[in-house]
Design an enzyme around this catalytic site. Structure first.
Site, PDB file in Angstrom:
ATOM      1  N   CYS A 100       0.818  -1.222   0.000  1.00 28.61           N
ATOM      2  CA  CYS A 100       0.000   0.000   0.000  1.00 28.61           C
ATOM      3  C   CYS A 100       0.852   1.273   0.000  1.00 28.61           C
ATOM      4  O   CYS A 100       0.346   2.350  -0.306  1.00 28.61           O
ATOM      5  CB  CYS A 100      -0.945   0.017   1.188  1.00 28.61           C
ATOM      6  SG  CYS A 100      -2.118  -1.337   1.148  1.00 28.61           S
ATOM      7  N   HIS A 137      -3.266   7.519   2.142  1.00 25.96           N
ATOM      8  CA  HIS A 137      -3.688   6.178   1.739  1.00 25.96           C
ATOM      9  C   HIS A 137      -5.065   5.913   2.349  1.00 25.96           C
ATOM     10  O   HIS A 137      -5.318   6.267   3.502  1.00 25.96           O
ATOM     11  CB  HIS A 137      -2.667   5.158   2.247  1.00 25.96           C
ATOM     12  CG  HIS A 137      -3.080   3.747   2.032  1.00 25.96           C
ATOM     13  ND1 HIS A 137      -3.561   3.290   0.828  1.00 25.96           N
ATOM     14  CD2 HIS A 137      -3.103   2.666   2.879  1.00 25.96           C
ATOM     15  CE1 HIS A 137      -3.854   2.011   0.939  1.00 25.96           C
ATOM     16  NE2 HIS A 137      -3.589   1.614   2.177  1.00 25.96           N
ATOM     17  N   ASN A 168     -10.044   0.104  -0.094  1.00 28.12           N
ATOM     18  CA  ASN A 168      -8.580   0.152  -0.132  1.00 28.12           C
ATOM     19  C   ASN A 168      -8.096  -0.435  -1.460  1.00 28.12           C
ATOM     20  O   ASN A 168      -8.215  -1.634  -1.691  1.00 28.12           O
ATOM     21  CB  ASN A 168      -8.039  -0.657   1.055  1.00 28.12           C
ATOM     22  CG  ASN A 168      -6.529  -0.644   1.141  1.00 28.12           C
ATOM     23  OD1 ASN A 168      -5.845  -0.208   0.211  1.00 28.12           O
ATOM     24  ND2 ASN A 168      -6.003  -1.126   2.250  1.00 28.12           N
TER      25      ASN A 168
HETATM   26  O1  UT7 Z   1      -3.634  -0.824   3.657  1.00 33.15           O
HETATM   27  C1  UT7 Z   1      -3.055  -1.067   4.887  1.00 33.15           C
HETATM   28  C2  UT7 Z   1      -3.433  -2.360   5.413  1.00 33.15           C
HETATM   29  N1  UT7 Z   1      -4.699  -2.540   5.967  1.00 33.15           N
HETATM   30  C3  UT7 Z   1      -5.209  -1.792   6.952  1.00 33.15           C
HETATM   31  O2  UT7 Z   1      -4.709  -0.753   7.324  1.00 33.15           O
HETATM   32  C4  UT7 Z   1      -6.415  -2.334   7.630  1.00 33.15           C
HETATM   33  C5  UT7 Z   1      -6.247  -2.208   9.100  1.00 33.15           C
HETATM   34  N2  UT7 Z   1      -7.326  -2.795   9.883  1.00 33.15           N
HETATM   35  C6  UT7 Z   1      -8.588  -2.333   9.873  1.00 33.15           C
HETATM   36  O3  UT7 Z   1      -8.949  -1.476   9.114  1.00 33.15           O
HETATM   37  C7  UT7 Z   1      -9.529  -2.866  10.938  1.00 33.15           C
HETATM   38  O4  UT7 Z   1      -8.788  -3.661  11.831  1.00 33.15           O
HETATM   39  C8  UT7 Z   1     -10.704  -3.685  10.372  1.00 33.15           C
HETATM   40  C9  UT7 Z   1     -11.706  -2.766   9.663  1.00 33.15           C
HETATM   41  C10 UT7 Z   1     -10.219  -4.757   9.438  1.00 33.15           C
HETATM   42  C11 UT7 Z   1     -11.450  -4.355  11.532  1.00 33.15           C
HETATM   43  O5  UT7 Z   1     -11.871  -3.392  12.479  1.00 33.15           O
HETATM   44  P1  UT7 Z   1     -11.550  -3.555  14.041  1.00 33.15           P
HETATM   45  O6  UT7 Z   1     -12.253  -2.469  14.722  1.00 33.15           O
HETATM   46  O7  UT7 Z   1     -10.060  -3.653  14.191  1.00 33.15           O
HETATM   47  O8  UT7 Z   1     -12.257  -4.927  14.386  1.00 33.15           O
HETATM   48  P2  UT7 Z   1     -11.608  -6.267  14.996  1.00 33.15           P
HETATM   49  O9  UT7 Z   1     -10.761  -6.946  13.971  1.00 33.15           O
HETATM   50  O10 UT7 Z   1     -10.990  -5.952  16.321  1.00 33.15           O
HETATM   51  O11 UT7 Z   1     -12.915  -7.129  15.240  1.00 33.15           O
HETATM   52  C12 UT7 Z   1     -13.927  -6.737  16.160  1.00 33.15           C
HETATM   53  C13 UT7 Z   1     -15.078  -7.711  16.045  1.00 33.15           C
HETATM   54  C14 UT7 Z   1     -14.653  -9.184  16.104  1.00 33.15           C
HETATM   55  O12 UT7 Z   1     -15.652  -9.888  16.794  1.00 33.15           O
HETATM   56  P3  UT7 Z   1     -15.454 -10.283  18.330  1.00 33.15           P
HETATM   57  O13 UT7 Z   1     -14.195 -11.117  18.405  1.00 33.15           O
HETATM   58  O14 UT7 Z   1     -15.315  -8.959  19.057  1.00 33.15           O
HETATM   59  O15 UT7 Z   1     -16.698 -11.034  18.652  1.00 33.15           O
HETATM   60  C15 UT7 Z   1     -14.658  -9.611  14.661  1.00 33.15           C
HETATM   61  O16 UT7 Z   1     -14.900 -10.979  14.497  1.00 33.15           O
HETATM   62  O17 UT7 Z   1     -15.733  -7.551  14.771  1.00 33.15           O
HETATM   63  C16 UT7 Z   1     -15.821  -8.806  14.106  1.00 33.15           C
HETATM   64  N3  UT7 Z   1     -15.740  -8.580  12.666  1.00 33.15           N
HETATM   65  C17 UT7 Z   1     -16.825  -8.279  11.937  1.00 33.15           C
HETATM   66  N4  UT7 Z   1     -18.112  -8.125  12.235  1.00 33.15           N
HETATM   67  C18 UT7 Z   1     -18.966  -7.796  11.249  1.00 33.15           C
HETATM   68  C19 UT7 Z   1     -14.647  -8.610  11.881  1.00 33.15           C
HETATM   69  N5  UT7 Z   1     -15.003  -8.334  10.608  1.00 33.15           N
HETATM   70  C20 UT7 Z   1     -16.338  -8.131  10.625  1.00 33.15           C
HETATM   71  C21 UT7 Z   1     -17.283  -7.800   9.628  1.00 33.15           C
HETATM   72  N6  UT7 Z   1     -18.559  -7.631   9.982  1.00 33.15           N
HETATM   73  N7  UT7 Z   1     -16.921  -7.613   8.324  1.00 33.15           N
END
Ligand code: UT7
Length: 360
Positions: free
Chosen positions: A113, A249, A279
């Site tokens: 990225c 980005h 992204n």
């Molecule tokens: O380009 C550079 C590289 N990429 C990035 O910079 C991406 C960086 N990461 C992110 O943008 C975020 O971490 C995400 C958007 C991917 C996820 O958001 P988050 O606030 O970090 O959520 P999390 O991974 O901590 O997950 C929280 C909860 C989990 O459930 P539990 O364990 O709390 O019950 C996940 O299983 O949300 C759940 N979850 C979802 N729920 C509904 C994960 N993905 C989803 C989804 N829909 N699509």
């Protein structure tokens, strides 16, 4: 001797027409429009029905037309991508062939990225040094190829697209005033595509799929993008008030908001289009820059900050003085062809493949 600068003289983008919305994703993974919007800022993304080099070609033609130069004047094509069409040759060769840029060298840059900012700092240096007069820098990705559409933690984030700029020698003070390129290779495995290279030669179990520990990547991105941005602003000798526009980005709106908060920027000085494309990795900044210029948000000789973070784990930022001209010299009216496939038909091969793997 007269000082030699490197000015962005052309810009362009190409987005495939087929849209994958949050409501579409609700039908295939356990997610909701509300969750995706509030956690990432994304509403929809594009899925390409054409090869990445077709998107790159159109974005590049637009950039070259905007610069008002002939294709023969391009000395070097730098193609920033982490979704190459083949291992050999580099995708830059396909782009060069499609453009007919007969006097150009061509190379891919893969910093994931952060690839566009890495490529831009290199292009600026090559032009300033006299090694090149005109560099065509493309950021292009077809991430839908790597996305597992059964994995809700990644499939909501990524999309396809291309953007391009022309960087040319100029007597006007312009270009990179300060830059920061960084990497933490020890953490590379928290955002990667395992097993699809020479690491396991001949491995029959090789799986081409992007895997990510999202919240860990998120935390590191927030710190690295804000730190790198602050550092280049300081090195450029700017006050925070001097920044006209942050062109970040587009990985997650909350990461962008954190960088903006650190630089004390209100929303008028931050460019956002993540809602529309998600992204697109190395393509996000040139697409965003093109849209910012077209929306009149880049002033003549404006002070811009580019900042990125991604796989590697890489990060990059640049404090950039834009050139005098913010109107294109020429405009290309061509569009990518319409798709005769629906969004479901386009992602079906991946969905079937990963669905099958899941059941094994
Ligand atoms: O380009 C550079 C590289 N990429 C990035 O910079 C991406 C960086 N990461 C992110 O943008 C975020 O971490 C995400 C958007 C991917 C996820 O958001 P988050 O606030 O970090 O959520 P999390 O991974 O901590 O997950 C929280 C909860 C989990 O459930 P539990 O364990 O709390 O019950 C996940 O299983 O949300 C759940 N979850 C979802 N729920 C509904 C994960 N993905 C989803 C989804 N829909 N699509």
């Amino acid at each position: 001797m007269m000082a030699r600068y490197a000015e962005i003289t052309g810009w362009g983008k190409a987005l495939p027409p087929v849209v994958l919305t949050n409501s579409d994703l609700e039908l295939i993974v356990d997610t909701s429009d509300q969750w995706i919007t509030s956690r990432s800022g994304i509403k929809e993304r594009r899925i390409s029905h054409v090869p990445a080099s077709d998107m790159a070609e159109l974005a590049a033609r637009r950039a070259v037309a905007a610069a008002g130069i002939a294709m023969e004047e391009v000395d070097l094509i730098v193609n920033a991508t982490c979704t190459p069409e083949s291992i050999i040759p580099a995708s830059a060769s396909y782009v060069q062939a499609k453009l007919g840029a007969v006097n150009a060298g061509a190379i891919d840059v893969n910093a994931n990225c952060s690839g566009f900012v890495y490529g831009y700092v290199m292009a600026d240096s090559l032009v300033r040094s006299g090694a090149a007069g005109a560099v065509l820098l493309v950021g292009v990705e077809r991430l839908s190829w790597l996305v597992d559409y059964t994995d809700r933690s990644t499939c909501i984030l990524f999309g396809d697209g291309a953007g391009a700029v022309v960087v040319q020698a100029s007597a006007t003070p312009a270009g990179v005033l300060a830059s920061e390129l960084g990497v933490d290779g020890t953490m590379a495995d928290i955002l990667c595509v395992p097993n699809d290279g020479t690491i396991e030669p001949g491995s029959a179990s090789s799986v081409t799929r992007l895997v990510m520990e999202g919240s860990d990547v998120f935390r590191r991105a927030v710190t690295a993008m804000a730190d790198a941005s602050e550092s280049v602003v300081r090195q450029a000798g700017w006050d925070l008030d001097d920044i006209d526009l942050l062109v970040p980005h587009q990985a997650n709106q909350r990461i962008i908001d954190a960088t903006a908060r650190r630089l004390k920027l209100d929303s008028a000085r931050v460019f956002l289009n993540i809602h529309a494309y998600g992204n697109t990795s190395a393509a996000t900044i040139p697409i965003a820059l093109t849209e910012a210029i077209e929306a009149g948000r880049v002033p003549s000789r404006g002070n811009l900050v580019f900042a990125a973070f991604g796989g590697g784990l890489t990060w990059a930022a640049a404090a950039v003085r834009f050139g005098e001209r913010v109107e294109p010299v020429g405009v290309i009216e061509d569009e990518l062809p319409k798709s005769d496939q629906t969004v479901w038909e386009l992602i079906q091969p991946n969905f079937d493949y990963y669905g099958r793997l899941e059941r094994q």
